[in-house]
Design a protein around this motif. Sequence first.
Motif, PDB file in Angstrom:
ATOM      1  N   ASN A  46      13.094   5.973 -13.068  1.00 38.14           N
ATOM      2  CA  ASN A  46      13.858   5.069 -12.197  1.00 38.14           C
ATOM      3  C   ASN A  46      13.381   5.145 -10.751  1.00 38.14           C
ATOM      4  OD1 ASN A  46      15.426   4.187 -14.336  1.00 38.14           O
ATOM      5  ND2 ASN A  46      16.992   5.739 -13.992  1.00 38.14           N
ATOM      6  N   ARG A  47      13.091   6.332 -10.304  1.00 35.02           N
ATOM      7  CA  ARG A  47      12.606   6.501  -8.932  1.00 35.02           C
ATOM      8  C   ARG A  47      11.232   5.871  -8.758  1.00 35.02           C
ATOM      9  NH1 ARG A  47      11.771  12.312  -6.001  1.00 35.02           N
ATOM     10  NH2 ARG A  47      11.269  11.515  -3.941  1.00 35.02           N
ATOM     11  N   ILE A  48      10.355   6.092  -9.733  1.00 32.20           N
ATOM     12  CA  ILE A  48       9.008   5.519  -9.652  1.00 32.20           C
ATOM     13  C   ILE A  48       9.081   3.998  -9.704  1.00 32.20           C
ATOM     14  CG2 ILE A  48       6.805   5.330 -10.876  1.00 32.20           C
ATOM     15  CD1 ILE A  48       7.158   8.296 -11.625  1.00 32.20           C
ATOM     16  N   TRP A  49       9.887   3.456 -10.617  1.00 34.13           N
ATOM     17  CA  TRP A  49       9.996   1.995 -10.726  1.00 34.13           C
ATOM     18  C   TRP A  49      10.645   1.395  -9.494  1.00 34.13           C
ATOM     19  CZ3 TRP A  49       6.716   0.036 -13.689  1.00 34.13           C
ATOM     20  CH2 TRP A  49       6.395   0.609 -14.914  1.00 34.13           C
ATOM     21  N   SER A  50      11.598   2.102  -8.891  1.00 28.71           N
ATOM     22  CA  SER A  50      12.248   1.566  -7.695  1.00 28.71           C
ATOM     23  C   SER A  50      11.287   1.509  -6.507  1.00 28.71           C
ATOM     24  CB  SER A  50      13.483   2.384  -7.337  1.00 28.71           C
ATOM     25  OG  SER A  50      13.116   3.688  -6.938  1.00 28.71           O
ATOM     26  N   ILE A  51      10.195   2.235  -6.576  1.00 31.64           N
ATOM     27  CA  ILE A  51       9.165   2.169  -5.537  1.00 31.64           C
ATOM     28  C   ILE A  51       8.068   1.185  -5.927  1.00 31.64           C
ATOM     29  CG2 ILE A  51       7.359   3.504  -4.372  1.00 31.64           C
ATOM     30  CD1 ILE A  51       9.191   5.957  -4.679  1.00 31.64           C
ATOM     31  N   ALA A  52       7.672   1.197  -7.189  1.00 35.59           N
ATOM     32  CA  ALA A  52       6.529   0.398  -7.626  1.00 35.59           C
ATOM     33  C   ALA A  52       6.831  -1.096  -7.710  1.00 35.59           C
ATOM     34  CB  ALA A  52       6.028   0.905  -8.971  1.00 35.59           C
ATOM     35  N   VAL A  53       7.995  -1.461  -8.203  1.00 34.37           N
ATOM     36  CA  VAL A  53       8.308  -2.895  -8.365  1.00 34.37           C
ATOM     37  C   VAL A  53       8.362  -3.617  -7.017  1.00 34.37           C
ATOM     38  CG1 VAL A  53      10.067  -4.511  -9.164  1.00 34.37           C
ATOM     39  CG2 VAL A  53       9.367  -2.620 -10.626  1.00 34.37           C
ATOM     40  N   PRO A  54       9.015  -3.068  -5.978  1.00 32.95           N
ATOM     41  CA  PRO A  54       8.925  -3.739  -4.671  1.00 32.95           C
ATOM     42  C   PRO A  54       7.499  -3.786  -4.117  1.00 32.95           C
ATOM     43  CG  PRO A  54      10.781  -2.238  -4.686  1.00 32.95           C
ATOM     44  CD  PRO A  54      10.015  -1.989  -5.942  1.00 32.95           C
ATOM     45  N   ALA A  55       6.683  -2.780  -4.444  1.00 31.16           N
ATOM     46  CA  ALA A  55       5.288  -2.815  -3.999  1.00 31.16           C
ATOM     47  C   ALA A  55       4.540  -3.962  -4.663  1.00 31.16           C
ATOM     48  CB  ALA A  55       4.604  -1.484  -4.309  1.00 31.16           C
ATOM     49  N   VAL A  56       4.790  -4.188  -5.946  1.00 29.94           N
ATOM     50  CA  VAL A  56       4.153  -5.302  -6.651  1.00 29.94           C
ATOM     51  C   VAL A  56       4.631  -6.631  -6.076  1.00 29.94           C
ATOM     52  CG1 VAL A  56       3.947  -6.458  -8.882  1.00 29.94           C
ATOM     53  CG2 VAL A  56       3.745  -3.986  -8.760  1.00 29.94           C
ATOM     54  N   VAL A  57       5.905  -6.739  -5.762  1.00 26.09           N
ATOM     55  CA  VAL A  57       6.435  -7.971  -5.170  1.00 26.09           C
ATOM     56  C   VAL A  57       5.802  -8.209  -3.792  1.00 26.09           C
ATOM     57  CG1 VAL A  57       8.526  -9.064  -4.263  1.00 26.09           C
ATOM     58  CG2 VAL A  57       8.577  -7.907  -6.475  1.00 26.09           C
ATOM     59  N   ALA A  58       5.715  -7.162  -2.982  1.00 23.79           N
ATOM     60  CA  ALA A  58       5.078  -7.297  -1.663  1.00 23.79           C
ATOM     61  C   ALA A  58       3.612  -7.686  -1.809  1.00 23.79           C
ATOM     62  CB  ALA A  58       5.204  -5.987  -0.884  1.00 23.79           C
ATOM     63  N   HIS A  59       2.939  -7.131  -2.794  1.00 19.67           N
ATOM     64  CA  HIS A  59       1.543  -7.490  -3.047  1.00 19.67           C
ATOM     65  C   HIS A  59       1.445  -8.956  -3.454  1.00 19.67           C
ATOM     66  CE1 HIS A  59      -2.491  -6.029  -4.943  1.00 19.67           C
ATOM     67  NE2 HIS A  59      -2.653  -7.121  -4.233  1.00 19.67           N
ATOM     68  N   SER A  81       0.831  -1.214   0.000  1.00 20.00           N
ATOM     69  CA  SER A  81       0.000   0.000   0.000  1.00 20.00           C
ATOM     70  C   SER A  81       0.860   1.256   0.000  1.00 20.00           C
ATOM     71  CB  SER A  81      -0.921   0.013   1.219  1.00 20.00           C
ATOM     72  OG  SER A  81      -1.802  -1.062   1.190  1.00 20.00           O
ATOM     73  N   GLY A  82       1.875   1.278   0.840  1.00 17.50           N
ATOM     74  CA  GLY A  82       2.766   2.440   0.883  1.00 17.50           C
ATOM     75  C   GLY A  82       3.513   2.652  -0.422  1.00 17.50           C
ATOM     76  N   GLY A  83       3.978   1.567  -1.017  1.00 13.97           N
ATOM     77  CA  GLY A  83       4.670   1.679  -2.294  1.00 13.97           C
ATOM     78  C   GLY A  83       3.762   2.169  -3.404  1.00 13.97           C
ATOM     79  N   TYR A  84       2.549   1.603  -3.469  1.00 10.32           N
ATOM     80  CA  TYR A  84       1.603   2.064  -4.488  1.00 10.32           C
ATOM     81  C   TYR A  84       1.248   3.531  -4.283  1.00 10.32           C
ATOM     82  CZ  TYR A  84       0.656  -2.770  -5.956  1.00 10.32           C
ATOM     83  OH  TYR A  84       0.758  -4.055  -6.440  1.00 10.32           O
ATOM     84  N   ALA A  85       1.009   3.924  -3.040  1.00 12.94           N
ATOM     85  CA  ALA A  85       0.642   5.318  -2.762  1.00 12.94           C
ATOM     86  C   ALA A  85       1.770   6.271  -3.157  1.00 12.94           C
ATOM     87  CB  ALA A  85       0.291   5.486  -1.289  1.00 12.94           C
ATOM     88  N   ALA A  86       3.004   5.925  -2.811  1.00  9.32           N
ATOM     89  CA  ALA A  86       4.145   6.782  -3.160  1.00  9.32           C
ATOM     90  C   ALA A  86       4.337   6.844  -4.672  1.00  9.32           C
ATOM     91  CB  ALA A  86       5.412   6.272  -2.484  1.00  9.32           C
ATOM     92  N   LEU A 141       3.915   9.869  -9.644  1.00  5.34           N
ATOM     93  CA  LEU A 141       3.473   9.826 -11.029  1.00  5.34           C
ATOM     94  C   LEU A 141       2.491  10.944 -11.338  1.00  5.34           C
ATOM     95  CD1 LEU A 141       3.963   8.152 -13.512  1.00  5.34           C
ATOM     96  CD2 LEU A 141       2.127   6.639 -12.806  1.00  5.34           C
ATOM     97  N   VAL A 142       1.535  11.165 -10.472  1.00  6.43           N
ATOM     98  CA  VAL A 142       0.545  12.229 -10.695  1.00  6.43           C
ATOM     99  C   VAL A 142       1.212  13.603 -10.636  1.00  6.43           C
ATOM    100  CG1 VAL A 142      -1.499  13.338  -9.695  1.00  6.43           C
ATOM    101  CG2 VAL A 142      -1.430  10.857  -9.961  1.00  6.43           C
ATOM    102  N   ARG A 143       2.148  13.768  -9.712  1.00  8.16           N
ATOM    103  CA  ARG A 143       2.878  15.044  -9.654  1.00  8.16           C
ATOM    104  C   ARG A 143       3.616  15.325 -10.947  1.00  8.16           C
ATOM    105  NH1 ARG A 143       6.971  16.264  -5.143  1.00  8.16           N
ATOM    106  NH2 ARG A 143       7.156  18.188  -6.286  1.00  8.16           N
ATOM    107  N   SER A 144       4.261  14.304 -11.496  1.00  4.68           N
ATOM    108  CA  SER A 144       5.019  14.521 -12.732  1.00  4.68           C
ATOM    109  C   SER A 144       4.083  14.713 -13.917  1.00  4.68           C
ATOM    110  CB  SER A 144       5.973  13.371 -12.975  1.00  4.68           C
ATOM    111  OG  SER A 144       5.261  12.178 -13.208  1.00  4.68           O
TER     112      SER A 144
END
Length: 184
Positions: free
Chosen positions: A36-49, A13-18, A23-26
């Motif tokens: 790279n920053r977005i993927w470094s947050i999103a991919v671990p969130a998908v793995v945790a999910h 949840s935290g990874g998806y929210a961040a 993404l919306v800000r950009s």
Amino acid sequence: MNWVVHLTALLASGGYAAAVFLLVRSLRGQSNLDRNRIWSIAVPAVVAHGVNVWLQVFTPAGIQLGVVAASALFGFVLAASSTAIGCFRRMEALMAPAWLMSLMFVAASAISTDAQPPVARLDDGLVAHIVISIVSYTLVMLAGSQAVLIMIQNHHLKRRHMHLLLRYLPPLQTMENILFDFVI
């Protein structure tokens, strides 16, 4: 075991929210798009999910395929397929809704539990059939949503209306390629 389910749900949840926030800000032009920053947050969130879904569906007491576990699986397939295709295609505007829906599903699965007890004995083929059915229905839903977006985008382009939606969507050719990626 229960704390691991809640921890993975919290991490996802935290990874998806961040990722959605960045993404919306950009996309709104408030900051530069740092993939790279977005993927470094999103991919671990998908793995945790994914770990969260695995722990919810395949419990020590049996297979849990209730509404909450199935919705968590739906959200995981949504996020994983969108993220996988997003690694190869520039579709940032389509990632935010996918990750946001996955955030809602994983958060709901952390808050509530299925009322039905897990099924202790199911044939492996039946379990594979159920899981593959949920995965395929999710991909069909994604392809249908993509087709509706293509129809709306095509409609606005033919009538030369520069709708706000057109600014955020990828070009029409990319949208069609993404649609075929979802179908195949």
